[in-house]
Design a protein around this motif. Structure first.
Motif, PDB file in Angstrom:
ATOM      1  N   HIS A  78       7.409   7.970   8.411  1.00  0.00           N
ATOM      2  CA  HIS A  78       6.792   8.715   7.310  1.00  0.00           C
ATOM      3  C   HIS A  78       6.644  10.199   7.641  1.00  0.00           C
ATOM      4  CE1 HIS A  78       5.947   4.552   6.260  1.00  0.00           C
ATOM      5  NE2 HIS A  78       6.090   5.003   5.027  1.00  0.00           N
TER       6      HIS A  78
ATOM      7  N   ASN B 145       0.648   6.551   4.008  1.00  0.00           N
ATOM      8  CA  ASN B 145       2.096   6.406   4.113  1.00  0.00           C
ATOM      9  C   ASN B 145       2.679   5.824   2.832  1.00  0.00           C
ATOM     10  OD1 ASN B 145       2.042   7.427   6.697  1.00  0.00           O
ATOM     11  ND2 ASN B 145       2.201   5.437   7.698  1.00  0.00           N
TER      12      ASN B 145
ATOM     13  N   ASN C  24       6.047   6.626   0.094  1.00  0.00           N
ATOM     14  CA  ASN C  24       7.029   5.638  -0.365  1.00  0.00           C
ATOM     15  C   ASN C  24       7.065   5.545  -1.883  1.00  0.00           C
ATOM     16  OD1 ASN C  24       7.583   4.907   2.293  1.00  0.00           O
ATOM     17  ND2 ASN C  24       6.133   3.211   2.270  1.00  0.00           N
TER      18      ASN C  24
END
Length: 153
Positions: A42, A115, A119
């Motif tokens: 990430h 994180n 995404n």
């Protein structure tokens, strides 16, 4: 009782470079390099969006020591720190709060992203970063602490 235990640590040679008492043995260059070379997936994802001024010309650096912690990403010109939190941070809320307070006490604004945010909504994350940088540019710089020098009573 040992009086030395009550004294604060001595400053590092070379002055204050934002490095706290955790790094009494010298500059933390090797540790910062190690963190950059072993970035999480990430961190790599976000760095691809930030490096080289790709995001609105903002210059970010990675793994910069501030107040005894390594900040994931720092925009020095707008005093903004970006922190990425994975699932391990769910159990470390108190540590993260202390970290944020210390970095903010050093004059930076801290914003955190999970994180999963990267995404699921990278565009939203980038928009939040730009907005935070714009707010930082509009806010007046905090007044420096009184040094006691050159002041008259």
């Amino acid at each position: 009782m040992d009086n030395d235990a009550l004294l604060p640590p001595l400053p590092l040679a070379g002055g204050d470079r934002g490095v706290g008492s955790r790094f009494r043995l010298g500059r933390p260059t090797a540790r910062a390099r190690d963190l950059r070379n072993n970035a999480t997936l990430h961190e790599q994802m976000l760095w691809q969006q930030l490096k080289g001024g790709r995001l609105n010309g903002l210059k970010f650096s990675r793994q910069i020591p501030i107040a005894g912690y390594f900040a994931d990403f720092v925009c020095r010109s707008c005093k903004l720190v970006l922190e990425l939190d994975g699932s391990q941070h769910a159990d470390a809320a108190m540590h993260d709060e202390a970290r944020t307070r210390a970095i903010e006490a050093a004059g930076y604004r801290v914003i955190r992203f999970w994180n999963n945010d990267l995404n699921e909504n990278m565009d939203g994350v980038l928009e939040n970063i730009v907005n935070a940088a714009m707010v930082a540019d509009r806010e007046p710089a905090p007044a420096p602490p009184a040094s006691g020098r050159g002041e008259t009573k």
